[in-house]
Design a protein around this motif. Structure first.
Motif, PDB file in Angstrom:
ATOM      1  N   HIS A 146       0.829  -1.205   0.000  1.00 16.64           N
ATOM      2  CA  HIS A 146       0.000   0.000   0.000  1.00 16.64           C
ATOM      3  C   HIS A 146       0.869   1.262   0.000  1.00 16.64           C
ATOM      4  O   HIS A 146       0.449   2.300  -0.510  1.00 16.64           O
ATOM      5  CB  HIS A 146      -0.893   0.034   1.251  1.00 16.64           C
ATOM      6  CG  HIS A 146      -1.894  -1.070   1.318  1.00 16.64           C
ATOM      7  ND1 HIS A 146      -3.190  -0.923   0.877  1.00 16.64           N
ATOM      8  CD2 HIS A 146      -1.807  -2.337   1.788  1.00 16.64           C
ATOM      9  CE1 HIS A 146      -3.858  -2.051   1.072  1.00 16.64           C
ATOM     10  NE2 HIS A 146      -3.041  -2.926   1.621  1.00 16.64           N
ATOM     11  N   ILE A 246      -7.192   1.376   5.079  1.00 17.51           N
ATOM     12  CA  ILE A 246      -6.991   0.109   4.377  1.00 17.51           C
ATOM     13  C   ILE A 246      -8.282  -0.255   3.662  1.00 17.51           C
ATOM     14  O   ILE A 246      -9.384  -0.073   4.202  1.00 17.51           O
ATOM     15  CB  ILE A 246      -6.598  -0.989   5.385  1.00 17.51           C
ATOM     16  CG1 ILE A 246      -5.335  -0.567   6.131  1.00 17.51           C
ATOM     17  CG2 ILE A 246      -6.376  -2.316   4.683  1.00 17.51           C
ATOM     18  CD1 ILE A 246      -5.016  -1.430   7.329  1.00 17.51           C
ATOM     19  N   GLY A 247      -8.167  -0.802   2.459  1.00 16.18           N
ATOM     20  CA  GLY A 247      -9.351  -1.012   1.632  1.00 16.18           C
ATOM     21  C   GLY A 247     -10.049  -2.336   1.802  1.00 16.18           C
ATOM     22  O   GLY A 247     -11.045  -2.583   1.122  1.00 16.18           O
ATOM     23  N   TRP A 248      -9.535  -3.206   2.712  1.00 12.45           N
ATOM     24  CA  TRP A 248     -10.185  -4.511   2.793  1.00 12.45           C
ATOM     25  C   TRP A 248     -11.290  -4.581   3.838  1.00 12.45           C
ATOM     26  O   TRP A 248     -11.742  -5.663   4.197  1.00 12.45           O
ATOM     27  CB  TRP A 248      -9.191  -5.651   2.997  1.00 12.45           C
ATOM     28  CG  TRP A 248      -8.024  -5.428   3.921  1.00 12.45           C
ATOM     29  CD1 TRP A 248      -6.743  -5.198   3.554  1.00 12.45           C
ATOM     30  CD2 TRP A 248      -8.030  -5.458   5.359  1.00 12.45           C
ATOM     31  NE1 TRP A 248      -5.944  -5.076   4.659  1.00 12.45           N
ATOM     32  CE2 TRP A 248      -6.710  -5.227   5.793  1.00 12.45           C
ATOM     33  CE3 TRP A 248      -9.019  -5.642   6.329  1.00 12.45           C
ATOM     34  CZ2 TRP A 248      -6.334  -5.178   7.126  1.00 12.45           C
ATOM     35  CZ3 TRP A 248      -8.665  -5.586   7.670  1.00 12.45           C
ATOM     36  CH2 TRP A 248      -7.335  -5.354   8.049  1.00 12.45           C
ATOM     37  N   THR A 277      -9.093   5.003   0.207  1.00 11.71           N
ATOM     38  CA  THR A 277      -8.601   3.675   0.579  1.00 11.71           C
ATOM     39  C   THR A 277      -7.676   3.140  -0.501  1.00 11.71           C
ATOM     40  O   THR A 277      -7.820   3.469  -1.685  1.00 11.71           O
ATOM     41  CB  THR A 277      -9.762   2.674   0.772  1.00 11.71           C
ATOM     42  OG1 THR A 277     -10.425   2.472  -0.486  1.00 11.71           O
ATOM     43  CG2 THR A 277     -10.746   3.177   1.803  1.00 11.71           C
ATOM     44  N   THR A 278      -6.713   2.357  -0.065  1.00 15.83           N
ATOM     45  CA  THR A 278      -5.851   1.624  -0.992  1.00 15.83           C
ATOM     46  C   THR A 278      -6.048   0.138  -0.709  1.00 15.83           C
ATOM     47  O   THR A 278      -6.005  -0.294   0.442  1.00 15.83           O
ATOM     48  CB  THR A 278      -4.376   2.011  -0.785  1.00 15.83           C
ATOM     49  OG1 THR A 278      -4.030   1.862   0.586  1.00 15.83           O
ATOM     50  CG2 THR A 278      -4.136   3.442  -1.214  1.00 15.83           C
ATOM     51  N   GLU A 279      -6.258  -0.621  -1.765  1.00 16.49           N
ATOM     52  CA  GLU A 279      -6.586  -2.040  -1.612  1.00 16.49           C
ATOM     53  C   GLU A 279      -5.867  -2.840  -2.687  1.00 16.49           C
ATOM     54  O   GLU A 279      -5.818  -2.429  -3.865  1.00 16.49           O
ATOM     55  CB  GLU A 279      -8.102  -2.223  -1.731  1.00 16.49           C
ATOM     56  CG  GLU A 279      -8.569  -3.653  -1.600  1.00 16.49           C
ATOM     57  CD  GLU A 279     -10.070  -3.777  -1.743  1.00 16.49           C
ATOM     58  OE1 GLU A 279     -10.569  -4.902  -1.697  1.00 16.49           O
ATOM     59  OE2 GLU A 279     -10.746  -2.736  -1.917  1.00 16.49           O
ATOM     60  N   GLN A 319     -12.824 -12.233  -0.339  1.00 12.12           N
ATOM     61  CA  GLN A 319     -11.954 -11.368  -1.157  1.00 12.12           C
ATOM     62  C   GLN A 319     -10.637 -12.051  -1.472  1.00 12.12           C
ATOM     63  O   GLN A 319     -10.053 -11.836  -2.548  1.00 12.12           O
ATOM     64  CB  GLN A 319     -11.694 -10.045  -0.429  1.00 12.12           C
ATOM     65  CG  GLN A 319     -12.897  -9.112  -0.372  1.00 12.12           C
ATOM     66  CD  GLN A 319     -12.544  -7.786   0.273  1.00 12.12           C
ATOM     67  OE1 GLN A 319     -11.719  -7.727   1.169  1.00 12.12           O
ATOM     68  NE2 GLN A 319     -13.165  -6.717  -0.203  1.00 12.12           N
ATOM     69  N   THR A 391      -2.598  -1.996  -7.143  1.00 12.80           N
ATOM     70  CA  THR A 391      -3.326  -1.451  -5.998  1.00 12.80           C
ATOM     71  C   THR A 391      -4.510  -0.648  -6.501  1.00 12.80           C
ATOM     72  O   THR A 391      -4.361   0.207  -7.393  1.00 12.80           O
ATOM     73  CB  THR A 391      -2.419  -0.535  -5.147  1.00 12.80           C
ATOM     74  OG1 THR A 391      -1.213  -1.225  -4.841  1.00 12.80           O
ATOM     75  CG2 THR A 391      -3.106  -0.138  -3.852  1.00 12.80           C
TER      76      THR A 391
END
Length: 775
Positions: A146, A246-248, A277-279, A319, A391
């Motif tokens: 990330h 966080i993207g999760w 968000t970064t995922e 996911q 990402t």
């Protein structure tokens, strides 16, 4: 042509299947616990195994079989299960753990049995340590993946100052350490770093107090709700702030009712609006058929069928399921790649045992060079065995997440949609914008004071001209006109210092400012020495020569003018030498004083930092102490001498009483001005007004007291005419006689006062005696 019947074909496949040698995979799937990722990852891995075993071009002589246990994402439970996997037949060729805590245990122990470890759900950055985990690979990218995306976004939006808040767990601490190193290389500063264990209230308050604007949050979903409840209370959201998360998390994580917080859904929705968000991209967004000959959408459809219609959001590891699927394919392709090299060495995969390093080394090389298209995207590992992936960048807009871009770390390519939306007019500033603004002297005040100073200089010129023109008049001669001329010149120099005192950065450049400082110092220093020094010299010599009351001695005393001039010269030389030493050893230069930041009017995210220019030097206080001490002693001595000579009457220095009065006024003004000016140094208008007006009043008082009475006397009595006529001697003689009579009358008056005092004492004594007799 003979056609094989279906029955015969099935029999052939069965015989072929029986001839295949089995390779066993020991797996730990967390079906429960903190992260029940095995609920979706296990079915995905089984789907991959089924396809691999059906393929004739991949491991045609082998069949992969999965032996798995439920680790519950618990390292203690995983230790027991690892023992069973290792010491229970058959031998496992690879281990596949799930969550990070279990993978850490398994990967650290695996090298003792020469086992390759391939994880599908571990994101801890600590697992990238090749010295500690030499045989570890993972299809789940490290959490540090990330960070390059975050740095890219910081640079895109021109932010150079960020803040962080983290939950104190190993995975987030390692991620933050990596982020700190990356932002430092990019020239970005982490100005605030906060952490918490369970309660984020204090950490959020510290962010608010330290003016954090761009904030990276590293915590699990449950703690995220706690953090943003505190964010709402502290008003740490809106157009001035950007949060990176966080993207999760689940898409509706902020709407889930949580008994551990006391914020409503509406409040939470308001607080999280606009965050980024970064995922990690775990499902290939493109329609590409990879090694398994399935597109990502076909894989999802088959997985949903295998799950039996369960809600994906309620199924743990949904996911990460593509990562588990691709992990099996990465292993199958790597094993397939090792068959040829092993055969060349006379070795086979089925020969593997826990003491065989050669086969492990071949599998390691094959995995290390893996590169294929999977349902999660392009699968490739870096030097630390971590997956390299894209990402996804999303932003919460209107309560739902919108894709705003992708970042490919392997190529450093940012794919930007340009649909980012902000609460304000654009991305906020990374800190409160501080505008430095110099404070300058009020020009109205400067002009007004300059006019008074100019009039004072003009008055000094008039007084100097008058004194020089009438220097042959006896009354002027008896006032020591040369000393009065020095006083007038010194007063004009002191008034001239008012102009550089009012000159600041508004009028001159910084390079010219030291010259202005020098003018201030020298004009004031020399002006004081001439003006006050000449008056001090008069009082000094009057006290030295004329304070004794012996008339006979008084007649014999003679005042030598050169001694007066020498005294002024000594005082002037002392000042010149001290100023020269000051400027050579520690010259004046410009310094800038900063004041408390001020908020401008209106809703503007700015602060004004006032700046003020000063003349200063390295040892400024020391030099001022020396100068003020020396001048202060002169002023105190002048006051004492003026008091001691107030009753002296002499025609040799006939204006010493006026000089004494001037000394009183100048001393009082100087003693008040020096400390008050230092106190008011931060108030440029007040400081200048007080200092300049003190100079002006001192000069005006001195000139008026010393010269106006002389002008008035000469005008009213016409003495300058009598001295120019032949009757000057007569007038002078009469004048001298008058002065002699005046002195005699004063002596007689004092003798009479003594007699009266003695009579009063006798009367007082007689009164007491009469009272005693009566008693």
């Amino acid at each position: 042509t003979l056609t094989q019947s279906p029955a015969a074909s099935n029999e052939h496949n069965t015989l072929t299947h029986c001839r295949k040698k089995k390779l066993y995979i020991g797996a730990l799937f967390p079906m429960s616990g903190g992260w029940p990722g095995g609920q979706a990852c296990l079915p995905a891995a089984q789907m991959a195994l089924d396809l691999v075993n059906k393929r004739t071009d991949i491991l045609p002589d082998y069949e992969l079989e999965l032996i798995y246990y439920d680790s519950m994402c618990d390292p203690g439970e995983a230790t027991k299960l690892l023992y069973d996997l290792l010491y229970t037949e058959p031998i496992k060729i690879v281990l596949m753990p799930g969550c990070s805590s279990v993978s850490t245990l398994v990967a650290e122990a695996a090298r003792m049995w020469n086992l390759i470890v391939l994880s599908y759900g571990s994101s801890s950055p600590a697992l990238s340590n090749r010295q500690r985990f030499p045989t570890f690979f993972r299809t789940h990218p490290s959490a540090t993946l990330h960070n390059p995306t975050r740095v890219q976004l910081f640079q895109k939006w021109k932010w150079t100052k960020i803040a962080t808040i983290q939950q104190t767990t190993e995975v987030f601490t390692s991620t933050l350490d990596d982020l700190e190193q990356r932002v430092k290389e990019a020239g970005i500063e982490i100005s605030v770093r906060q952490s918490f264990l369970t309660d984020p209230a204090v950490a959020v308050k510290n962010l608010k107090r330290q003016d954090a604007r761009i904030i990276v949050g590293l915590f699990y979903e449950t703690e995220a709700r706690k953090v943003f409840c505190e964010v709402y209370k502290e008003k740490l959201y809106g157009k001035k702030y950007v949060w990176f998360l966080i993207g999760w998390y689940a898409d509706n994580w902020f709407k889930i009712k949580d008994p551990s917080i006391n914020c409503t859904v509406e409040q939470m929705t308001e607080a999280v609006e606009g965050h980024v968000t970064t995922e990690i991209v775990m499902l290939n967004p493109e329609t590409v058929r990879g090694a398994s000959n399935l597109t990502s959408q076909e894989f999802l459809a088959q997985l949903m069928s295998k799950l039996g219609g369960k809600n994906p959001e309620e199924t743990g590891g949904f996911q990460e399921a593509p990562l588990a699927y691709d992990a099996v394919w990465a292993l199958a392709l790597a094993l397939n790649k090792t068959v040829g090299p092993l055969k060349a060495k006379g070795r086979r995969l089925e020969d593997f045992n826990y003491n065989n390093k050669d086969i492990t080394a071949e599998i390691y090389r094959a995995l290390n060079t893996s590169s294929f298209e999977g349902v999660s995207g392009h699968v490739v590992f870096d030097a630390q065995g971590s997956r390299m992936a894209w990402t996804l960048i999303e932003q919460l807009q209107g309560g739902s997440y919108k894709k705003i871009g992708y970042y490919d770390m392997t190529k450093g390519n940012l794919s930007w949609y340009g649909n980012d939306r902000w609460i304000g007019s654009g991305p906020p500033a990374d800190q409160t914008v501080v505008i430095q603004k110099f404070r300058y002297l009020s020009q109205k005040l400067f002009v007004s004071v300059s006019v008074f100073a100019g009039l004072g200089i003009l008055m000094g010129i008039v007084c100097l001209t008058f004194n020089i023109y009438n220097s042959n008049v006896r009354y002027i001669q008896n006032s020591q006109p040369y000393l009065n001329n020095m006083t007038a010149v010194g007063c004009m120099m002191a008034l001239a210092a008012v102009f550089p005192l009012g000159i600041d950065g508004l009028h001159v450049r910084n390079s010219q400012f030291p010259v202005v400082c020098q003018f201030r110092l020298w004009l004031l220093g020399l002006g004081f020495s001439l003006a006050y020094g000449s008056m001090f010299t008069k009082i000094w010599w009057v006290h030295t020569v004329f304070t004794k009351k012996d008339e006979k001695k008084d007649k014999r005393k003679h005042l030598e003018p050169w001694k007066l001039y020498a005294t002024v010269g000594v005082l002037l030389v002392i000042d010149i030498l001290s100023l020269m030493i000051w400027q050579i050893v520690d010259p004046l230069h410009i310094t800038v004083e900063k004041f408390t930041k001020e908020a401008p009017k209106g809703d503007v995210d700015q602060l004004i930092e006032p700046l003020l220019q000063h003349c200063s030097s390295e040892k400024m206080n020391t030099w001022l102490g020396v100068v003020y001490g020396y001048k202060g002693l002169l002023l105190l001595l002048g006051i004492f001498l003026a008091y001691e000579t107030k009753s002296v009457s002499t025609e040799k220095i006939n204006d010493h009483r006026a000089v004494g009065m001037a000394i009183y006024n100048v001393s009082v003004l100087c003693m008040i001005t020096a400390p008050v000016t230092m106190i008011l140094s931060s108030k440029q208008d007040a400081s200048f007004a007080f200092a300049s007006l003190a100079i002006i009043f001192s000069v005006y008082i001195t000139l008026v007291v010393l010269f106006v009475p002389k002008m008035r006397r000469l005008i009213t009595r016409g003495e300058w005419q009598s001295d120019q006529q032949e009757t000057m001697k007569t007038g002078s003689s009469t004048n001298n006689n008058d002065e002699e009579k005046s002195r005699q009358l004063e002596r007689e008056n004092k003798e009479l006062q003594k007699i009266i005092q003695e009579v009063l004492c006798h009367l007082h004594f007689l009164q007491h005696a009469v009272e005693d007799v009566s008693y």
